[in-house]
Design a protein around this motif. Structure first.
Motif, PDB file in Angstrom:
ATOM      1  N   SER A  30      -0.706   8.951   5.875  1.00  0.00           N
ATOM      2  CA  SER A  30      -0.780   8.315   7.356  1.00  0.00           C
ATOM      3  C   SER A  30       1.331   7.609   7.065  1.00  0.00           C
ATOM      4  N   PRO A  31       1.875   8.023   7.978  1.00  0.00           N
ATOM      5  CA  PRO A  31       3.264   7.611   7.785  1.00  0.00           C
ATOM      6  C   PRO A  31       3.665   6.445   8.438  1.00  0.00           C
ATOM      7  N   SER A  32       3.115   5.741   9.206  1.00  0.00           N
ATOM      8  CA  SER A  32       3.059   4.597   9.355  1.00  0.00           C
ATOM      9  C   SER A  32       2.132   3.321   7.929  1.00  0.00           C
ATOM     10  N   THR A  33       1.799   3.894   7.210  1.00  0.00           N
ATOM     11  CA  THR A  33       1.166   3.040   6.207  1.00  0.00           C
ATOM     12  C   THR A  33       1.804   3.789   4.491  1.00  0.00           C
ATOM     13  N   GLU A  34       2.161   5.112   4.224  1.00  0.00           N
ATOM     14  CA  GLU A  34       1.895   6.066   3.517  1.00  0.00           C
ATOM     15  C   GLU A  34       0.897   6.221   3.070  1.00  0.00           C
ATOM     16  N   THR A  69       2.493  17.960   7.300  1.00  0.00           N
ATOM     17  CA  THR A  69       2.903  16.786   7.050  1.00  0.00           C
ATOM     18  C   THR A  69       0.978  16.280   8.038  1.00  0.00           C
ATOM     19  N   THR A  70       1.002  17.050   9.526  1.00  0.00           N
ATOM     20  CA  THR A  70      -0.150  16.835  10.004  1.00  0.00           C
ATOM     21  C   THR A  70      -1.329  18.394  10.159  1.00  0.00           C
ATOM     22  N   ALA A  97       8.809  10.905   4.976  1.00  0.00           N
ATOM     23  CA  ALA A  97      10.132  10.413   4.862  1.00  0.00           C
ATOM     24  C   ALA A  97      11.498  11.456   5.245  1.00  0.00           C
ATOM     25  N   GLU A  98      10.777  12.922   4.633  1.00  0.00           N
ATOM     26  CA  GLU A  98      12.215  14.296   5.089  1.00  0.00           C
ATOM     27  C   GLU A  98      12.705  13.625   6.101  1.00  0.00           C
ATOM     28  N   TYR A 153       7.149   4.812   7.377  1.00  0.00           N
ATOM     29  CA  TYR A 153       8.095   5.575   7.577  1.00  0.00           C
ATOM     30  C   TYR A 153       8.745   4.712   9.241  1.00  0.00           C
ATOM     31  N   TRP A 154      10.095   4.406   9.112  1.00  0.00           N
ATOM     32  CA  TRP A 154      10.561   3.506  10.281  1.00  0.00           C
ATOM     33  C   TRP A 154      11.802   4.058  10.851  1.00  0.00           C
ATOM     34  N   PHE A 155      12.247   3.413  12.299  1.00  0.00           N
ATOM     35  CA  PHE A 155      13.281   4.211  12.683  1.00  0.00           C
ATOM     36  C   PHE A 155      13.712   3.141  13.741  1.00  0.00           C
TER      37      PHE A 155
END
Lengths: 484, 316, 295
Positions: free
Chosen positions: A50-54, A194-195, A343-344, A375-377
């Motif tokens: 999960s990209p929001s929590t890893e 990734t998905t 992350a990439e 992963y945040w921007f």
């Protein structure tokens, strides 16, 4: 940017998380070949997070060329019967799939949000309704192909090898699979590494719908599996959505073969705001244009071209609006900006914005606290950008807007077209004749006038120039899957 | 002719021509985009502590209204009592902002709310049609003010507006403002009759340029009254007006807001458009009557965990 | 017939509306099917190809911007002009393809008729391939075809005139401009066609015709970053076709692969639509007034 409560008197929205309990993610998933879940031939697996929590969501079998071969064989075997089915029968399978997607839409929305990182607001209100609508739309075509304008009894191509990206996992699957099946092709689809999860849940939907074995095969995996699929000699049709670099590689790979190809690739869309624009709606359109799905959209309006005479007014309004965007937990129903998918990708966005700064563009973000894991921007603007800046030319594929100015419509069109891409563009003006004149001159496949990032299954989508070729959606989308 | 307020935009109102030019130079409104934004903000999920905050805030912003031919002193007294003490079972419930009545009921209303702090607002200027000579309208206003009205809710001359006679609309508002004296002036556009969003934006600016303390959607007497979209548009107008002049103007959607869910959506519009500064009953009001009981029932639900029913709130 | 010595024609390229020689100064011998010398044709270089692309690009916006009706009139004018010079083309086609005069006449007639067919398409193709899309929302949504831009056309080798016309006309009918590589061994009908085009109100640069070695000229056109598409109709060597398709991927040119085609058959719309982009424009429709207005 509103992310944490401050003064107690303020109207702070309490957390409103969508329940995770509607989705049951298994600890591991196989490849879906010939109607069965199976391990990869070489036993390889990979983790999806999960990209929001890893957090690791599941472990998924990783397809290799051997698995590709198996899947293509299964699809080839299934093709004979599937293509011979009366269109009306194929239609009913697709209608079933559409209905099951609607029934399970909340589950799929939560799943997509978990695996992709995008806000539940978007998966719930955009992705999933569009997915179901796409299957409904193409279901109806299956028994009407004689009337589609491609001659009497147009024939399917055979086995379609389809490779999709991670930005709209299930929607891109729908864009690929729905027209392929409606026209009588069978499918081997590789979701992005990734998905992979929503495509695997879709495999289960195919099972629930009673779809014959081998008609749809799903192969989670990496680029090597994708390349093996698009290169496979028994694949008749290649459909790819992703980067322009990979698109070019595929175009080279299929040279000299009989494979039919459609490519939906990158973009650097210009969103043009004239001095007579409906400013408040234009600001919304700019925000939707670049911050929808964290800007990870090939047709994003990533270049704002604003008429110099209203630059200050528009930028002030835009900055004020950005300060109301809510970044955080993608499952929170009030989240506007979710996580970056990987992350990439985050590293790529970070590198390009650093280049922007190094080249002298002025960087601005609303004050914003980013979560500590994942992963945040932060949504970012670059002003004082010229055509020569990297951030005005390269696709960033993130929540980063480059602001350029122009003086005349002529200059706006020239700057908008000054890119190797040609996927989308926006025009904001209350003057009807200007809309038509500018739309006519823009070299882009989708033009949004006084709106942005609107999608519909009936509306053809696809690019000019290096944004690819072929169209997806609408009657036009059938051509890619017919021998015409 | 009344004097114009002193701010950056006074030049706009020096003549009929400059006013017309100014109004026609305002950015246009795209209907679909405006409504899409309003409906997107309507999907905000306001739960638990945020909901409790919003419900109390909404109660405190209500102009509890009765504007019927059948209004009697008894009815107005009951309304006043409800405004001061909305929920007899919970004295901690906020009071409403005001009661809103016809001019001849102002004295009764003042008596009913006493020194509670609840304001008395009076509609005036030949409400709701506004079709009367200016002297009659001003007489209406003076009567209400003399009877103790704290706030005046006037209607604009929609006929003059639609005929393009913007200066008449502007001057009448100026005149009413002057006649209102200390009372705060709410200017009602009757958005349903202005019909287009461009017109609503122009009317908003006429009202603000003429010195309105509040701009208000509607009378509640026509088919279409307050909507999220027209209120969003007016919130954009007050936001922009303050940015350009430094003068803050309030907004009052009126008519058609009946449920807590609706009221909370409007508060989200305020929060994310005009901002925090307007989240106060000095700057934002709801013109409503049945809304209050729904808010009270929701408030009881939050307090007790049980769903309430109409028997547990008062009928006025 | 007197014993007068005939005046021979110098065949030249057709680029940007002018008739230049190859910048290289080179020519090559063109012979008939019996190896009899017919003429010296310019042996185009990569620079000639580059110049042709510049001319085609310069002409493209103006040509696409003309009304479809006017493009149709101009294509029809080409047919008219050809009809008047039929004898010349019958002779050149007979020489080039080793046909009898009567068979060559059938081919030339078909080529003239093909111009007429495509002349009629210019203002109809948008109605066949474009249209409104009923999107589920308050939006007007219209898809229209647009020319893809500059198209390199490798003309068929055997069918030096009918095949040539069949690959040029659909490209320009839709508003593209063309850089044409004539049949390598039989370029004369193509070079003569340039003279007809120049006197048919066709703006200079819309069609540019090069003669020379296919294998020499095509690679730089296939990789040229300012060319949008390539029709490989006349590439007979599979390896070259593949090499060109690979090069074309550099900027994702639209590629039509070589296929066996009966040029005398009904051409259908395939070549007409192959060099079109679909542009879809959205605009809000909304309502007459604010939502729920009582009017």
């Amino acid at each position: 940017m509103t992310s944490t409560p401050s003064a107690s008197a303020a109207f702070e929205y309490a957390p409103a998380p969508e329940s995770r309990s509607v989705v049951d993610i298994a600890p591991s998933y196989g490849l879906f070949i010939d109607g069965e879940f199976a391990e990869a031939a070489d036993g390889k697996v990979f983790k999806t997070v999960s990209p929001s929590t890893e957090e690791v969501l599941s472990e998924v079998a990783q397809a290799s060329s051997e698995d590709v071969d198996r899947a293509v064989k299964a699809a080839r075997k299934a093709f004979e019967k599937w293509s011979a089915l009366p269109g009306a029968e194929r239609a009913k399978y697709l209608f079933r799939i559409a209905r099951i997607i609607q029934e399970r839409s909340r589950e799929l929305a939560v799943l997509e949000t978990l695996d992709n990182g995008k806000p539940i607001k978007e998966t719930r209100d955009a992705d999933l309704p569009l997915v179901a609508a796409h299957f409904f739309y193409y279901a109806g075509w299956a028994d009407k192909l004689d009337h589609a304008g491609y001659g009497a009894d147009p024939r399917p191509l055979g086995v379609a090898g389809q490779v999709i990206p991670w930005n709209f996992p299930l929607l891109m699957l729908a864009w690929k699979i729905a027209p392929a099946l409606a026209t009588g092709n069978t499918v081997v689809l590789k979701p992005a590494e990734t998905t992979p999860l929503s495509a695997l849940f879709f495999a289960d939907i195919c099972r629930q719908a009673g779809l014959p074995k081998g008609v749809v095969n799903i192969l989670p995996g990496y680029g090597d599996a994708g390349a093996a699929l698009t290169a496979h000699p028994d694949v008749d049709k290649v459909a790819f959505t992703g980067s322009t670099a990979v698109g070019k590689a595929i175009a080279r790979q299929v040279a000299g073969t009989d494979k039919k190809v459609t490519l939906e690739l990158g973009g650097k869309g210009a969103n043009i705001v004239f001095d007579d624009a409906p400013i408040d709606q234009a600001v919304e359109g700019i925000v939707t244009g670049i911050f929808f799905n964290q800007g990870q959209v090939c047709c994003a309006g990533s270049r704002l071209l604003v008429q110099e005479s209203v630059q200050d007014e528009v930028l002030d309004a835009l900055k004020r609006r950005l300060s109301t965007l809510r970044l955080g937990d993608p499952l929170d129903k009030n989240t506007d900006i979710g996580a970056i998918n990987s992350a990439e990708q985050l590293a790529r966005i970070t590198a390009l914005t650093e280049t922007g700064e190094a080249e002298g563009a002025e960087r601005w973000s609303a004050p914003c606290e980013l979560p500590s894991s994942g992963y945040w921007f932060a949504p970012t603007l670059f002003t004082n950008v010229t055509q020569a800046h990297t951030v005005a030319r390269d696709e960033i594929f993130g929540p980063v807007l480059s602001v350029l100015t122009f003086r005349t419509p002529e200059e706006a069109v020239a700057k908008a077209n000054n890119t190797q891409y040609g996927l989308s563009a926006g025009i904001w003006t209350e003057k009807g004749s200007r809309i038509l004149a500018v739309a006519d001159r823009l070299r882009a496949g989708v033009i949004w006038a006084n709106t942005f990032n609107k999608f519909d299954p009936t509306s053809p989508f696809g690019g000019y120039k290096e944004s690819g070729y072929g169209r997806e959606g609408g009657r036009h989308g059938l051509e890619a899957y017919l021998d015409v | 002719m009344p004097t114009a307020p002193a701010h950056a935009l006074t030049d706009a109102t020096t003549s009929d021509r400059t006013l017309r030019r100014f109004l026609h130079g305002l950015p246009g409104v795209d209907t679909v985009g405006l409504e899409a934004r309003a409906s997107a903000l309507g999907t905000r999920s306001i739960k638990t502590t945020a909901k409790a905050y919003a419900i109390d805030l909404a109660i405190s912003m209500i102009d509890l209204t009765t504007l019927e031919g059948a209004d009697t002193p008894g009815k107005v007294r009951a309304l006043g009592a409800k405004a001061v003490n909305p929920d007899p079972t919970d004295r901690g419930t906020p009071k409403t902002a005001a009661v809103c009545v016809y001019p001849d009921m102002v004295a009764t209303a003042k008596e009913a709310v006493g020194d509670s702090g609840v304001k008395v607002a009076s509609v005036a200027t030949a409400f709701p049609a506004g079709r009367a000579a200016i002297d009659v309208k001003l007489g209406d206003v003076r009567e209400a003010v003399a009877a103790g009205a704290d706030e005046i809710d006037m209607v604009i001359d929609r006929g003059a507006f639609l005929a393009g006679d913007y200066m008449t609309v502007f001057e009448q508002i100026r005149a009413v403002k002057e006649a209102s004296g200390e009372a705060r002036l709410k200017v009602i556009f009757e958005t349903g009759e202005l019909s287009t969003y461009d017109n609503i934006r122009r009317a908003s600016w006429i009202g603000m340029l003429a010195g309105a303390d509040f701009i208000k959607t509607s009378t509640g007497k026509v088919g279409v009254n307050a909507t999220p979209a027209n209120t969003l548009l007016m919130l954009e107008a007050v936001r922009d007006f303050r940015e350009q002049t430094g003068v803050q103007v309030g907004v009052k959607p009126a008519g058609g807001i009946r449920t807590s869910k609706d009221a909370i959506k409007f508060l989200v519009l305020v929060n994310e458009t005009a901002g925090q500064d307007w989240l106060d009953n000095h700057w934002f009001r709801f013109g409503a009557s049945s809304l209050l009981n729904d808010l009270l029932m929701q408030r009881q639900k939050l307090a007790t965990g049980r769903y309430s029913g109409p028997d547990y709130v008062t009928v006025d | 017939m007197s014993d007068r010595l005939t005046v021979l024609k110098t065949y030249k390229l057709y680029v940007g509306g002018k008739f230049p020689r190859s910048e290289s100064g080179r020519v090559y011998e063109v012979t008939d099917s019996k190896n009899k010398w017919l003429a010296n044709a310019p042996l185009s270089s990569r620079k000639d190809a580059r110049d042709a692309v510049v001319a085609a690009r310069k002409a493209q916006g103006g040509w696409a911007g003309k009304t479809a009706y006017l493009r149709g009139q101009i294509l029809y004018r080409v047919a008219e002009m050809l009809e008047g010079r039929k004898d010349q083309f019958v002779r050149e086609v007979a020489d080039a393809e080793g046909l009898s005069k009567s068979k060559a006449a059938v081919v030339v007639d078909a080529a003239i008729d093909r111009w007429v067919w495509y002349a009629g398409w210019t203002d109809k193709v948008a109605q066949i391939v474009g249209g409104g899309n009923p999107v589920a929302g308050p939006f007007f949504n219209l898809s229209s075809p647009e020319p893809t831009g500059v198209v390199t056309v490798v003309a068929p080798q055997e069918s030096s005139f009918l095949g040539l016309v069949s690959v040029i006309a659909p490209v320009i009918a839709t508003g593209n401009t063309a850089v044409v590589i004539a049949s390598e061994n039989s370029p004369l009908p193509a070079l003569s066609l340039g003279e007809v085009l120049a006197t048919s109100d066709l703006p200079g640069g819309v069609v540019n015709i090069l003669s020379g070695r296919t294998a020499e000229i095509t690679p730089s056109l296939a990789s040229h970053q300012d060319v949008n598409a390539i029709d490989l109709a006349g590439v007979e060597d599979d390896d070259l076709a593949k090499e060109l398709e690979v090069a074309a991927a550099d900027n994702l040119k639209r590629v039509v692969r070589p296929q066996p085609v009966d040029w005398s058959a009904d051409p259908g719309t395939h070549r007409l639509t192959a060099f079109l982009e679909t542009k879809t424009v959205w605009h809000p429709t909304g309502s007459l007034g604010a939502s729920g207005s009582s009017y």
